[in-house]
Design a protein around this motif. Structure first.
Motif, PDB file in Angstrom:
ATOM      1  N   GLY A   1       0.816  -1.219   0.000  1.00 18.14           N
ATOM      2  CA  GLY A   1       0.000   0.000   0.000  1.00 18.14           C
ATOM      3  C   GLY A   1       0.847   1.265   0.000  1.00 18.14           C
ATOM      4  N   ASN A   2       0.155   2.396   0.080  1.00 15.27           N
ATOM      5  CA  ASN A   2       0.835   3.699   0.070  1.00 15.27           C
ATOM      6  C   ASN A   2       1.192   4.127   1.485  1.00 15.27           C
ATOM      7  OD1 ASN A   2       0.879   4.216  -2.685  1.00 15.27           O
ATOM      8  ND2 ASN A   2      -1.160   5.127  -2.689  1.00 15.27           N
ATOM      9  N   SER A   3       2.008   3.338   2.159  1.00 13.96           N
ATOM     10  CA  SER A   3       2.376   3.679   3.542  1.00 13.96           C
ATOM     11  C   SER A   3       3.390   4.808   3.576  1.00 13.96           C
ATOM     12  CB  SER A   3       2.965   2.453   4.246  1.00 13.96           C
ATOM     13  OG  SER A   3       1.955   1.505   4.442  1.00 13.96           O
ATOM     14  N   PHE A   4       3.333   5.617   4.640  1.00 14.20           N
ATOM     15  CA  PHE A   4       4.318   6.686   4.832  1.00 14.20           C
ATOM     16  C   PHE A   4       5.657   6.035   5.149  1.00 14.20           C
ATOM     17  CE2 PHE A   4       5.980  10.275   7.616  1.00 14.20           C
ATOM     18  CZ  PHE A   4       6.348  11.039   6.519  1.00 14.20           C
ATOM     19  N   TYR A   5       6.730   6.534   4.510  1.00  8.38           N
ATOM     20  CA  TYR A   5       8.014   5.821   4.609  1.00  8.38           C
ATOM     21  C   TYR A   5       8.520   5.705   6.052  1.00  8.38           C
ATOM     22  CZ  TYR A   5      10.771  10.095   5.227  1.00  8.38           C
ATOM     23  OH  TYR A   5      11.314  11.252   5.734  1.00  8.38           O
ATOM     24  N   GLN A   6       8.208   6.701   6.897  1.00  7.22           N
ATOM     25  CA  GLN A   6       8.710   6.610   8.281  1.00  7.22           C
ATOM     26  C   GLN A   6       7.998   5.492   9.052  1.00  7.22           C
ATOM     27  OE1 GLN A   6       8.498  10.558   9.953  1.00  7.22           O
ATOM     28  NE2 GLN A   6      10.072  11.326   8.583  1.00  7.22           N
ATOM     29  N   ASP A   7       6.737   5.219   8.692  1.00  3.08           N
ATOM     30  CA  ASP A   7       6.026   4.088   9.305  1.00  3.08           C
ATOM     31  C   ASP A   7       6.701   2.780   8.891  1.00  3.08           C
ATOM     32  OD1 ASP A   7       4.159   5.658  10.575  1.00  3.08           O
ATOM     33  OD2 ASP A   7       2.672   5.526   8.967  1.00  3.08           O
TER      34      ASP A   7
ATOM     35  N   GLU B   1       9.854   2.360   8.077  1.00  2.34           N
ATOM     36  CA  GLU B   1      11.127   2.240   8.822  1.00  2.34           C
ATOM     37  C   GLU B   1      10.860   1.694  10.232  1.00  2.34           C
ATOM     38  OE1 GLU B   1      14.358   3.185   7.973  1.00  2.34           O
ATOM     39  OE2 GLU B   1      13.881   3.944   5.958  1.00  2.34           O
ATOM     40  N   ARG B   2       9.824   2.249  10.873  1.00  3.28           N
ATOM     41  CA  ARG B   2       9.477   1.828  12.245  1.00  3.28           C
ATOM     42  C   ARG B   2       9.105   0.340  12.268  1.00  3.28           C
ATOM     43  NH1 ARG B   2       4.448   1.432  13.981  1.00  3.28           N
ATOM     44  NH2 ARG B   2       3.536   2.933  12.519  1.00  3.28           N
ATOM     45  N   ARG B   3       8.303  -0.082  11.287  1.00  2.00           N
ATOM     46  CA  ARG B   3       7.861  -1.494  11.254  1.00  2.00           C
ATOM     47  C   ARG B   3       9.044  -2.424  10.967  1.00  2.00           C
ATOM     48  NH1 ARG B   3       2.951   1.018   7.931  1.00  2.00           N
ATOM     49  NH2 ARG B   3       1.662   1.551   9.714  1.00  2.00           N
ATOM     50  N   GLN B   4       9.956  -1.954  10.103  1.00  2.00           N
ATOM     51  CA  GLN B   4      11.135  -2.788   9.816  1.00  2.00           C
ATOM     52  C   GLN B   4      11.958  -3.005  11.089  1.00  2.00           C
ATOM     53  OE1 GLN B   4      12.680  -0.498   6.513  1.00  2.00           O
ATOM     54  NE2 GLN B   4      11.846  -1.920   4.996  1.00  2.00           N
TER      55      GLN B   4
ATOM     56  N   GLY C   1       8.790  -2.842   2.041  1.00  2.00           N
ATOM     57  CA  GLY C   1       7.862  -1.771   1.649  1.00  2.00           C
ATOM     58  C   GLY C   1       7.849  -1.738   0.127  1.00  2.00           C
ATOM     59  N   MET C   2       6.694  -2.058  -0.439  1.00  2.26           N
ATOM     60  CA  MET C   2       6.643  -2.147  -1.905  1.00  2.26           C
ATOM     61  C   MET C   2       5.641  -1.138  -2.467  1.00  2.26           C
ATOM     62  SD  MET C   2       5.901  -5.427  -4.352  1.00  2.26           S
ATOM     63  CE  MET C   2       4.116  -5.508  -4.186  1.00  2.26           C
ATOM     64  N   GLY C   3       6.153  -0.049  -3.059  1.00  6.13           N
ATOM     65  CA  GLY C   3       5.276   0.895  -3.751  1.00  6.13           C
ATOM     66  C   GLY C   3       4.682   0.195  -4.970  1.00  6.13           C
TER      67      GLY C   3
ATOM     68  N   SER D   1      13.130   2.030   3.788  1.00  4.72           N
ATOM     69  CA  SER D   1      11.821   2.363   3.204  1.00  4.72           C
ATOM     70  C   SER D   1      11.941   2.932   1.793  1.00  4.72           C
ATOM     71  CB  SER D   1      11.132   3.378   4.109  1.00  4.72           C
ATOM     72  OG  SER D   1      11.962   4.522   4.219  1.00  4.72           O
ATOM     73  N   ALA D   2      13.052   2.639   1.098  1.00  3.61           N
ATOM     74  CA  ALA D   2      13.281   3.228  -0.238  1.00  3.61           C
ATOM     75  C   ALA D   2      12.109   3.001  -1.191  1.00  3.61           C
ATOM     76  CB  ALA D   2      14.565   2.659  -0.841  1.00  3.61           C
ATOM     77  N   GLY D   3      11.487   1.817  -1.144  1.00  3.45           N
ATOM     78  CA  GLY D   3      10.390   1.506  -2.066  1.00  3.45           C
ATOM     79  C   GLY D   3       9.196   2.427  -1.845  1.00  3.45           C
ATOM     80  N   HIS D   4       8.841   2.632  -0.571  1.00  2.26           N
ATOM     81  CA  HIS D   4       7.714   3.524  -0.277  1.00  2.26           C
ATOM     82  C   HIS D   4       8.077   4.989  -0.526  1.00  2.26           C
ATOM     83  CE1 HIS D   4       5.262   0.390   2.138  1.00  2.26           C
ATOM     84  NE2 HIS D   4       4.766   0.570   0.941  1.00  2.26           N
ATOM     85  N   TYR D   5       9.342   5.328  -0.346  1.00  2.00           N
ATOM     86  CA  TYR D   5       9.768   6.714  -0.616  1.00  2.00           C
ATOM     87  C   TYR D   5       9.639   7.002  -2.113  1.00  2.00           C
ATOM     88  CZ  TYR D   5      12.019  11.131   0.426  1.00  2.00           C
ATOM     89  OH  TYR D   5      12.259  12.479   0.613  1.00  2.00           O
TER      90      TYR D   5
END
Ligand SMILES: NC(=O)C1=CN([C@@H]2O[C@H](COP(=O)(O)OP(=O)(O)OC[C@H]3O[C@@H](n4cnc5c(N)ncnc54)[C@H](OP(=O)(O)O)[C@@H]3O)[C@@H](O)[C@H]2O)C=CC1
Ligand SMILES: O=C(CO)[C@H](O)[C@H](O)COP(=O)(O)O
Length: 471
Positions: free
Chosen positions: A100-106, A108-111, A123-125, A175-179
């Motif tokens: 999904g379109n998660s915020f990249y900082q979220d 990072e936190r989950r990782q 994190g897959m955009g 979080s590069a993918g979501h960024y």
């Protein structure tokens, strides 16, 4: 029971379609959603190939190890909730993928949260909307490289292909993918606003009807402007309303909604001090569109208008040519802003993003795919450290040879005298002029800072830091 290679949680627009895409490519999948009707619908639509489960335990149990679970639930709290529910059912080495379109900082936190448990969190955009998910999306993957390598064959099989190359790649660490997906959406906002401002001009200044405007966009979609967002504007402009005799466009409220990714891009750009004015303008104009009551009041209060220039029909075609060139430069500058932000973010957050790869996987499947992305890919392939796309010799040559800047200037000045709000085009022109004007009035700002706050300044004729005693 035979185990499946992948499970999907969240069987709405994206999850359901990506699931069917995987099945088309020979992958047996398991599906889960908190809404049981969606679980049953997927089973029916896949003619029983998808194994669907009403219980999360059975769903997880149906997967081969390491368990690979992809979620397509709304960004934010639902992602955390799914992780919490899954955690007791997972083992070391399992892989969670947030599509999904998660915020990249979220992300990072989950990782970090899952690292201690040795569970991979990718994190897959994902871009391409409903039809992309079904027939071939662009996939921007970030996180642990080892986990990506396990997923790669599956992701390559279902992704879009551009010139035979899969539109999926490893974007980088964390979080590069979501960024990358966030910036993709920022660019999407910018291009959409530029297209809307073009439409507004053709409609209100040239006084063309939707048929004429859609024909113009159709022509553009076959030329250098070719791209998905230009393409879809054609059927949108032609769509009839099924409730009235009018066009659907005339019946839609002029308030552009947003889920947040465009504003996140602008906030990030401000934080990293990278100018992205076309994207910022697009966010601002969506915000302005939503101030419905204030707009009504302003409309009543300031209802006097200067007389707009009269444009004879004989000049319409040549103005349409200028419009096309202005839009092309606007789109080039929007991509340039997005790539500059990615370059800075990659340095700042140590993502390790390669811009050539980003341009490569954006050429197909995604919402911002366009012919120009091949030129961007070539530019970054020649110079991976290119700080701004506008500095690439062949791109700048194309801008010069086709007089794109003078077309943008003419379009802006015509629109201004017609009182059209063209914030995205104006911001783009100032971005361009600001970069190339040689000397900006920032020297005056420096002295103002020094005057009131002793902030010091640098000189053009000697090294060092200077301060003037003002009084
Ligand atoms: N639609 C698009 O074009 C694109 C969307 N995205 C992103 O993909 C993600 C999913 O979007 P989309 O498919 O459109 O959304 P949908 O709302 O269509 O689907 C989300 C699904 O997840 C379910 N769900 C919500 N919370 C949970 C939970 N805690 N456990 C299990 N299932 C849950 C929802 O159920 P319920 O209906 O009951 O809430 C729904 O079925 C979002 O982050 C979105 O921004 C990315 C690219 C394009
Ligand atoms: O990610 C997407 C496309 O790439 C989604 O469609 C997203 O919802 C679009 O953003 P917004 O809803 O803010 O316009």
């Amino acid at each position: 029971m035979e185990k499946n290679p992948l499970g999907i949680i969240g069987l709405g627009v994206m999850g359901r379609n990506l699931g069917l895409n995987l099945i088309d490519h020979g992958y047996k999948i398991s599906g889960y959603d908190r809404d049981n009707s969606k679980v049953r619908a997927l089973k029916e639509e896949s003619q029983g190939v998808a194994s669907s489960f009403d219980s999360l335990e059975e769903f997880v149990h149906s997967l081969e190890s390491p368990k690979k679970i992809l979620f397509f639930v709304p960004a934010g709290q639902p992602v955390d909730q799914v992780i919490q529910e899954l955690l007791p059912l997972l083992k070391e080495g399992d892989i969670l993928i947030d599509g999904g379109n998660s915020f990249y900082q979220d992300t990072e936190r989950r990782q970090k949260q899952l690292k201690d448990k040795k569970i991979f969190f990718i994190g897959m955009g994902t871009s391409g909307g409903e039809s992309g998910a079904r027939h071939g999306p662009s996939l921007m993957v970030g996180g642990d490289r080892e986990a990506y390598e396990i997923l790669k064959p599956m992701l390559e099989a279902i992704s879009a292909k551009a010139d035979g190359e899969p539109c999926v790649d490893y974007m980088g660490r964390g979080s590069a993918g979501h960024y990358v997906k966030m910036v993709h959406n920022g660019i999407e906002y910018g291009i959409m606003e530029l297209i809307a401002e073009c439409y507004d001009f053709a409609h209100k200044v040239l006084q063309w009807n939707e048929k004429q405007i859609s024909d113009l966009f159709e022509q553009w979609s076959k030329e250098e402007l070719s791209g998905y967002l230009i393409e879809i504007t054609v059927p949108i402009l032609r769509k009839k309303d099924d409730k009235t005799d009018d066009l659907l466009l005339n019946k839609v409220l002029d308030v552009a909604r947003q889920l947040g990714t465009g504003a996140w891009t602008s906030e990030e750009a401000l934080k990293l001090q990278i100018p992205t004015p076309t994207i910022d303008a697009a966010v601002v104009m969506r915000n302005l569109s939503s101030r419905v009551e204030e707009r009504k009041e302003f409309n009543n209060q300031f209802d006097t208008h200067s007389s707009p220039p009269v444009l004879e029909p004989t000049v319409h075609q040549s103005i349409a040519q200028e419009l096309k060139k202005a839009l092309f430069l606007g789109i080039i500058c929007t991509y340039a802003q997005g790539f500059s932000l990615l370059r800075e973010a990659s340095k700042n957050y140590e993502f390790g993003i390669e811009l050539e790869k980003v341009a490569k996987i954006w050429r197909g499947g995604c919402i911002i795919r366009s012919k120009f992305l091949e030129k961007s890919r070539m530019a970054f392939s020649k110079n991976p450290n290119l700080s701004n796309l506008l500095l690439d010799p062949s791109i700048s040559q194309e801008i010069k040879e086709n007089n794109l800047v003078s077309s943008l200037r003419k379009f802006c000045s015509l629109s201004l005298s017609s009182e059209l709000p063209i914030y995205a085009f104006l911001s783009t022109l100032s971005y361009f002029d600001g970069f190339r004007c040689g000397r900006l009035p920032a020297n005056l700002i420096q002295l103002q800072r020094d005057y009131f706050g002793s902030h010091t300044y640098e000189r053009v004729d000697s090294q060092g830091i200077f301060h003037t005693v003002w009084e």
